[in-house]
Design an enzyme around this catalytic site. Sequence first.
Site, PDB file in Angstrom:
ATOM      1  N   ARG A  75       7.873   7.990   6.649  1.00  0.00           N
ATOM      2  CA  ARG A  75       7.650   9.524   7.003  1.00  0.00           C
ATOM      3  C   ARG A  75       7.802   9.724   8.449  1.00  0.00           C
ATOM      4  NH1 ARG A  75       1.484   9.985   5.282  1.00  0.00           N
ATOM      5  NH2 ARG A  75       1.822  12.111   6.152  1.00  0.00           N
TER       6      ARG A  75
ATOM      7  N   ARG B  57       0.840  -1.106   0.028  1.00  0.00           N
ATOM      8  CA  ARG B  57       0.208   0.057  -0.155  1.00  0.00           C
ATOM      9  C   ARG B  57       0.852   1.284  -0.090  1.00  0.00           C
ATOM     10  NH1 ARG B  57      -4.042  -1.735   4.981  1.00  0.00           N
ATOM     11  NH2 ARG B  57      -4.426  -3.673   4.550  1.00  0.00           N
TER      12      ARG B  57
ATOM     13  N   TYR C  85      11.948   3.247  -1.055  1.00  0.00           N
ATOM     14  CA  TYR C  85      11.272   4.535  -1.010  1.00  0.00           C
ATOM     15  C   TYR C  85      12.302   5.634  -1.363  1.00  0.00           C
ATOM     16  CZ  TYR C  85       6.653   2.764   0.431  1.00  0.00           C
ATOM     17  OH  TYR C  85       5.310   2.183   0.335  1.00  0.00           O
TER      18      TYR C  85
ATOM     19  N   ASP D  26       0.062   5.465   0.922  1.00  0.00           N
ATOM     20  CA  ASP D  26      -0.801   6.245   1.648  1.00  0.00           C
ATOM     21  C   ASP D  26      -1.357   7.421   0.612  1.00  0.00           C
ATOM     22  OD1 ASP D  26      -0.719   4.795   4.097  1.00  0.00           O
ATOM     23  OD2 ASP D  26       1.030   6.137   4.649  1.00  0.00           O
TER      24      ASP D  26
END
Length: 260
Positions: A213, A65, A126, A67
């Site tokens: 994050r 997933r 990422y 966000d």
Amino acid sequence: MKGPETESLPLRNIKLKISYDGSRFLGWQRQSEQAAGKGRTVQEEIEKALEKMHGHPVPLIGSGRTDSGVHAAGQAANFHTDIARIPPERFVPALNSLLPLDVRIMDSCEAPPSFHARFDARARTYRFFLYCGSRPCAHEMPYVWALGRWPDVRLLNRMASCLRGEIDCSAFTASGDQSKTRTRYLYGARFFPEGEKLVFEISANAFLWKMVRSILGTLIDLERRGAQAGEFSAILESRDRSRAGPTAPGTGLFLWDVRY
């Protein structure tokens, strides 16, 4: 749509590489019936295109997933098709002709029948883009965190150097995370300059909810306060989210690559 020439043939498993601009999406995952209608998701958009091609619903399996507001340059997914006449690579133009412009299929190929985009993934990477110049252009704003200054990159890399190996990442997950375990295997994390941007890159076998994050927000907060490098590792070892810093914004975060 299934025709006479496909009824006796086994389903082919097609692997996709997908990029998307997450600015106008609630995230990757299809919404529940109760939440349907509250906004778009990437999975739903691609499944709608697949249904138009096939004449029936086709489930899409994503590698993981992302966000709301988070982008992707290399999301991976797979689906099973009963269309025999389309070569695997032709799913790229076929799907792109049916998709909105903020979702693009970058590559398609045939995968082994048992391939599963989520369970077979070995590493996910990422990248987070921080704009360190005085003012980004308007078109860049959805794709960067406008920091407005150059942080101490050496200090950031010293702090991030402990993000390697099997680690309990409880200190950097959001409340409500439903993962069965909060231990993840991290392959490493680093900061490097790219023009007026600073790139934060992190790779792991998997990530907790908002983990990237939370890590970045904590690192930037500690650097801004002139903390010692050991303070970050102490937060990590504490497994206490209340000791970590703020969560970085979703803008600037990209699912960059998935390795199998």
